[in-house]
Design a protein around this motif. Sequence first.
Motif, short mmCIF file in Angstrom:
data_model
loop_
_atom_site.label_atom_id
_atom_site.label_comp_id
_atom_site.label_asym_id
_atom_site.label_seq_id
_atom_site.Cartn_x
_atom_site.Cartn_y
_atom_site.Cartn_z
N ARG A 178 42.74 35.88 47.98
CA ARG A 178 42.06 33.95 48.26
C ARG A 178 42.70 33.17 47.45
N GLY A 216 38.79 39.33 47.25
CA GLY A 216 39.56 38.57 48.22
C GLY A 216 39.30 37.13 47.30
N ARG A 217 37.44 37.09 47.29
CA ARG A 217 37.17 35.81 46.33
C ARG A 217 36.55 36.22 44.98
#
Length: 237
Positions: A46, A74-75
Motif C-alpha cells: 500500500r 500493508g504499511r
Amino acid sequence: MRVLRGYDPRPGADRKHTAGLLAGASGGRSGLRVWTPPRQIAFGRRDAHESGFERAKRITAERGFEPVERDVGGRAVVYPGDTLAFAHAVPLGDDSGPGSIADRYERATETVLEALRDLGADVSSGEPPESFCPGDHSIRVAGGGKIAGIAQRVRDDAALVAGCLVVTRADARDITDATAAVYDALGVPFDATTVGSVAEAGGPGDPKPVVRALEGAFIDDPWGDGDPQIERIDNDG
C-alpha cells in the motif's frame, strides 16, 4: 520442518532466504525462520501507491535505514537492529493442514502469545489506534503499546505467515522516531505513544531468548511436520 537460522546483512539477499521457505512449502515441506533482520525500513504494498512514497524512501535513507519493499503487509515496518521477524511457511491442500486464512492468523497469534507469556511478558491480542503497521492481527503490551503485527502471503499450494516483534526499549524508541517521520510523508496516521516492547511487557530485553522461545513454539505447533532440520545462513551476523 526446515528451520533456518541467521541472516544476511544485505536486506535484498536476506529476503530471498524467506522466499525460499515459501517455495519449499509449495513443494510440501514446511519451514520456519525467526531472526533479527538487518537495519531497514520494509515498506508494504500500500505504501508504494502513496504520493509521498519517494519522499518516505528519502527520509529512510537519510536516517541510515535501507528502504525495501516486501510482499506481505500493508504499511512500513522499521527494523533498527534488535527487532525480530518471524516467518512460518506451511503447505496447503491437505485436509489435516492449516485450513483457512483466519485459522492461520488465529494459530500464529496464539503461538506468539504463548511464547511471550512463557517468558514472563504480560501481553494480549489487539492494538491501540494509529499504531505502526496497523492491522487486525496484532499483539500488544496488556493495556499498552503494540509490539507485534502479523500478515500472510498466500498461494494456491502454500502460505507464509509472517510478522515483526519489538523486543527492546531502545528499538521501540527508534521505531517511534523513524515511523513518525515516514508515516508523515506517506500520510498515514500514527500515534507516537503506541509503540511497546517485550521488555516493557515484563519479558526479556535481549532478543536471543525471544528468538528461541518463538522458534520452539512454532516447531511444537500441531500443524508443523515435526523433525526440525536446522540450517544456517553462511553470512550469519
